[in-house]
Design an enzyme around this catalytic site. Structure first.
Site, short mmCIF file in Angstrom:
data_model
loop_
_atom_site.label_atom_id
_atom_site.label_comp_id
_atom_site.label_asym_id
_atom_site.label_seq_id
_atom_site.Cartn_x
_atom_site.Cartn_y
_atom_site.Cartn_z
N LYS A 49 0.84 -1.20 0.00
CA LYS A 49 0.00 0.00 0.00
C LYS A 49 0.88 1.25 0.00
CE LYS A 49 -3.83 -2.54 2.03
NZ LYS A 49 -4.63 -2.94 3.20
N GLN A 93 -4.81 -1.54 9.32
CA GLN A 93 -4.68 -2.88 8.73
C GLN A 93 -5.27 -3.93 9.68
OE1 GLN A 93 -3.61 -3.50 5.61
NE2 GLN A 93 -4.06 -5.66 5.92
N ASP A 116 -11.41 2.68 3.69
CA ASP A 116 -11.69 1.24 3.63
C ASP A 116 -13.20 0.98 3.53
OD1 ASP A 116 -9.75 -0.77 3.54
OD2 ASP A 116 -9.14 -0.44 5.62
N1 GUN Z 1 -7.09 -7.00 5.91
C1 GUN Z 1 -7.46 -7.77 4.87
N2 GUN Z 1 -8.05 -7.03 3.92
C2 GUN Z 1 -8.07 -5.76 4.38
C3 GUN Z 1 -8.55 -4.53 3.84
O1 GUN Z 1 -9.12 -4.44 2.74
N3 GUN Z 1 -8.37 -3.44 4.61
C4 GUN Z 1 -7.77 -3.50 5.83
N4 GUN Z 1 -7.65 -2.37 6.52
N5 GUN Z 1 -7.31 -4.62 6.36
C5 GUN Z 1 -7.46 -5.74 5.64
#
Ligand code: GUN
Length: 288
Positions: A49, A93, A116
């Protein structure tokens, strides 16, 4: 002849579009990435990211916290990011350590920075079919369907998995009036998973079980979207592991009309959509 749905290709198309737009901006979008602990998969996602932020000229704010951080301390970090005028998007995350109540943390993020799309306000608006930040993985799946002109109108879609991150939002998005699918959502208590899957014109699998969907569980000519990312041991690889999806790709690939590979399918789309949501947050916060 079947189609390999390339998230790699579509995500780079989308990222190039974002790059073109961001080039012309004086201020740049800023994504805050919060990582708690050192789960290897989370570390790898977070680093991808951040890398995407750099490629696209976004700013990023990196917050790395010890596994043992308290819920209260993490809530204070969220408050600071909520109040920081230079931060456009906040990503925490997941998964978080067990001693932290994930719902409490997510609820604390202001909806305007919830790139998100996980907060109750965004999820509520999504279910209502109203303007919101669409969660990145479901948004990426829709972008793949659109890019490959896979029509969902009147189609039977089966979603395997009912998570808040993928299953629930993608099922809701596809049942709405612009997509018009007939959606079934399966879970671990589904009585006959094979029967449900065999009925699908479009099968979306997000159950987190490696190769759970076998060759005899899909209809000839179906479209399969495999959201799974599972690490399995592989001594032939230098790093000792490789990624497989929630579907047995080799058993399915000649039977279906289109399928996403793992890696290179849905995964890169999630990140491209995170960048898109962050750009949207940036523009909205400035009234652009
Ligand atoms: N963990 C697995 N997929 C995601 C996601 O799309 N966003 C976040 N913040 N954590 C994750």
């Amino acid at each position: 002849m079947n189609t390999k749905i390339s998230g790699k290709e579509v995500s780079s198309y989308i990222k190039n579009r974002i790059l073109d737009e961001v080039k012309h901006l004086t201020d740049k979008p800023c994504l805050a990435v919060v990582l708690v602990g050192n789960n290897p998969a989370s570390l790898s996602y977070v680093s991808s990211k951040k890398k995407s932020c750099e490629e696209l000229g976004f700013n990023h704010r990196d917050i790395e916290l010890e596994e043992s951080v308290s819920e209260e301390a993490l809530l204070l970090v969220i408050d600071e990011l909520n109040n920081d005028k230079d931060v456009d998007g906040i990503l925490v995350q997941l998964p978080l350590p067990k001693h932290i109540d994930t719902d409490n943390i997510i609820r604390r993020i202001v909806p305007e920075k919830d790139v998100d799309g996980f907060t109750p306000v965004n999820m509520g608006n999504l279910v209502l079919g109203q303007d919101c930040f669409v969660p990145c993985t479901p948004k990426g799946i829709l972008a793949l369907l659109d890019y490959y002109k896979i029509d969902t109108d009147g189609k039977k879609v089966v979603v395997v998995g009912r998570s808040n991150i993928v299953g629930k939002p993608i099922a809701n998005l596809l049942m709405q009036k612009d997509r018009n699918a007939t959606v079934t959502v399966c879970n671990t208590h589904t009585v006959d998973l094979k029967k449900e899957c065999l009925a699908a014109d479009i099968l979306i699998v997000a159950c987190g079980q490696r190769e759970a969907i076998k060759g005899d569980m899909v209809k000839e000519g179906a479209v399969v979207i495999d959201v799974g990312i599972n690490r399995i041991e592989d001594s032939t690889r230098e790093r000792g592991w490789r990624l497989v999806g929630d579907c047995d790709y080799n058993a399915l690939k000649d039977k279906v009309s289109a399928i996403t590979p793992v890696p290179g399918g849905v995964g890169p789309m999630t990140i491209a959509m995170l960048m898109e949501n962050t750009l949207i947050a940036f523009k909205r916060r400035r009234g652009l």
